[in-house]
Design a protein around this motif. Structure first.
Motif, PDB file in Angstrom:
ATOM      1  N   VAL A   1      47.844  46.970  58.826  1.00 47.60           N
ATOM      2  CA  VAL A   1      46.483  46.781  59.333  1.00 47.60           C
ATOM      3  C   VAL A   1      46.312  47.429  60.702  1.00 47.60           C
ATOM      4  CG1 VAL A   1      44.798  45.055  60.105  1.00 47.60           C
ATOM      5  CG2 VAL A   1      46.111  44.672  58.005  1.00 47.60           C
ATOM      6  N   THR A   2      47.250  47.176  61.612  1.00 49.04           N
ATOM      7  CA  THR A   2      47.032  47.554  63.011  1.00 49.04           C
ATOM      8  C   THR A   2      47.569  48.923  63.403  1.00 49.04           C
ATOM      9  OG1 THR A   2      49.083  46.486  63.744  1.00 49.04           O
ATOM     10  CG2 THR A   2      47.054  45.148  63.762  1.00 49.04           C
ATOM     11  N   ARG A   3      48.586  49.416  62.731  1.00 46.59           N
ATOM     12  CA  ARG A   3      49.195  50.691  63.132  1.00 46.59           C
ATOM     13  C   ARG A   3      48.912  51.829  62.169  1.00 46.59           C
ATOM     14  NH1 ARG A   3      55.234  50.228  64.084  1.00 46.59           N
ATOM     15  NH2 ARG A   3      54.895  52.378  64.678  1.00 46.59           N
ATOM     16  N   PHE A   4      48.816  51.499  60.860  1.00 46.43           N
ATOM     17  CA  PHE A   4      48.732  52.555  59.852  1.00 46.43           C
ATOM     18  C   PHE A   4      47.341  52.715  59.241  1.00 46.43           C
ATOM     19  CE2 PHE A   4      53.233  50.886  59.235  1.00 46.43           C
ATOM     20  CZ  PHE A   4      53.756  51.728  60.195  1.00 46.43           C
ATOM     21  N   GLY A   5      46.394  51.882  59.644  1.00 42.84           N
ATOM     22  CA  GLY A   5      45.034  52.005  59.134  1.00 42.84           C
ATOM     23  C   GLY A   5      44.915  51.809  57.637  1.00 42.84           C
ATOM     24  N   MET A   6      45.717  50.923  57.068  1.00 37.98           N
ATOM     25  CA  MET A   6      45.758  50.707  55.625  1.00 37.98           C
ATOM     26  C   MET A   6      45.090  49.399  55.227  1.00 37.98           C
ATOM     27  SD  MET A   6      49.626  51.872  54.722  1.00 37.98           S
ATOM     28  CE  MET A   6      50.162  53.562  54.837  1.00 37.98           C
ATOM     29  N   SER A   7      43.894  49.146  55.772  1.00 30.92           N
ATOM     30  CA  SER A   7      43.179  47.911  55.445  1.00 30.92           C
ATOM     31  C   SER A   7      41.693  48.188  55.413  1.00 30.92           C
ATOM     32  CB  SER A   7      43.484  46.825  56.481  1.00 30.92           C
ATOM     33  OG  SER A   7      42.764  47.065  57.668  1.00 30.92           O
ATOM     34  N   ASN A   8      40.928  47.128  55.148  1.00 33.27           N
ATOM     35  CA  ASN A   8      39.477  47.258  55.115  1.00 33.27           C
ATOM     36  C   ASN A   8      38.880  47.485  56.506  1.00 33.27           C
ATOM     37  OD1 ASN A   8      40.047  44.708  56.062  1.00 33.27           O
ATOM     38  ND2 ASN A   8      38.417  43.697  54.914  1.00 33.27           N
ATOM     39  N   LEU A   9      39.688  47.401  57.544  1.00 35.25           N
ATOM     40  CA  LEU A   9      39.197  47.667  58.902  1.00 35.25           C
ATOM     41  C   LEU A   9      39.106  49.164  59.180  1.00 35.25           C
ATOM     42  CD1 LEU A   9      41.038  44.904  60.950  1.00 35.25           C
ATOM     43  CD2 LEU A   9      38.733  44.867  60.004  1.00 35.25           C
TER      44      LEU A   9
END
Length: 188
Positions: free
Chosen positions: A57-65
């Protein structure tokens, strides 16, 4: 997970497979004994799961964010006599990060639970074989489990895929956890 070759890039699917592998032991306990009889055995696995999901979520940009790095690591700041941690994101974004991590882990657990439930008979067969023989090589696994349980045919087809190792580790970890809980069997 210990890759044979050093990997520099890891896909979302590989990270998800690692999370599911780490959740396999708890899912096996849940399937075999029910929610009321789960143990503390998965505590270390949960720490790994939380770390991997949070990094997704926070480092790899692999979420709905979205595809954005939201944290580069908390910074410690000396305030008076104590060290405090300073976050680079707002409270609102922090809550969204926590919710994204929670949703990701919850979805992975549900999928892991479903896989373990669907393959309970095969898992029990592997446990019986390991209690009888103590070790099981790949050929023996194929002869005794894959041919007996058609759901494993797809696993054979993707034997050379990138996700194969993570899938194999899920099956192995789940089986070992099941053996430890059901039979009081120690693998150490």
């Amino acid at each position: 997970f210990t890759p044979d070759d050093e990997q520099t890039l890891v896909s979302r699917a590989q990270l998800k497979a690692r999370i599911m592998g780490a959740l396999g032991g708890r899912a096996a306990e849940d399937v075999v004994f029910g929610e009321g009889e789960i143990t503390t055995g998965a505590g270390g696995d949960f720490q790994q799961v939380a770390s991997m999901a949070r990094q997704m979520v926070t480092r790899f940009g692999m979420s709905n964010l979205g595809p954005i790095a939201l944290e580069s690591g908390n910074q410690e700041v000396f305030v008076g006599r104590d060290l405090m941690t300073r976050s680079e994101v707002s409270d609102s974004i922090s809550k969204q990060i926590d919710e994204s991590v929670r949703i990701m882990v919850k979805e992975c657990y549900k999928e892991t639970y479903d896989i373990v439930s669907k393959n309970r008979e095969a898992m029990d067969k592997i446990v019986d074989l390991l209690i009888e023989k103590e070790t099981l090589d790949g050929d023996e696994f194929v002869r005794t489990v894959v041919w007996e349980f058609p759901s494993y045919e797809k696993a054979l087809e993707c034997h050379n895929s990138k996700e194969y190792q993570a899938g194999w580790n899920l099956a192995k970890d789940t089986t070992i956890r099941h053996m430890q809980v059901v039979e009081g069997f120690s693998t150490e």
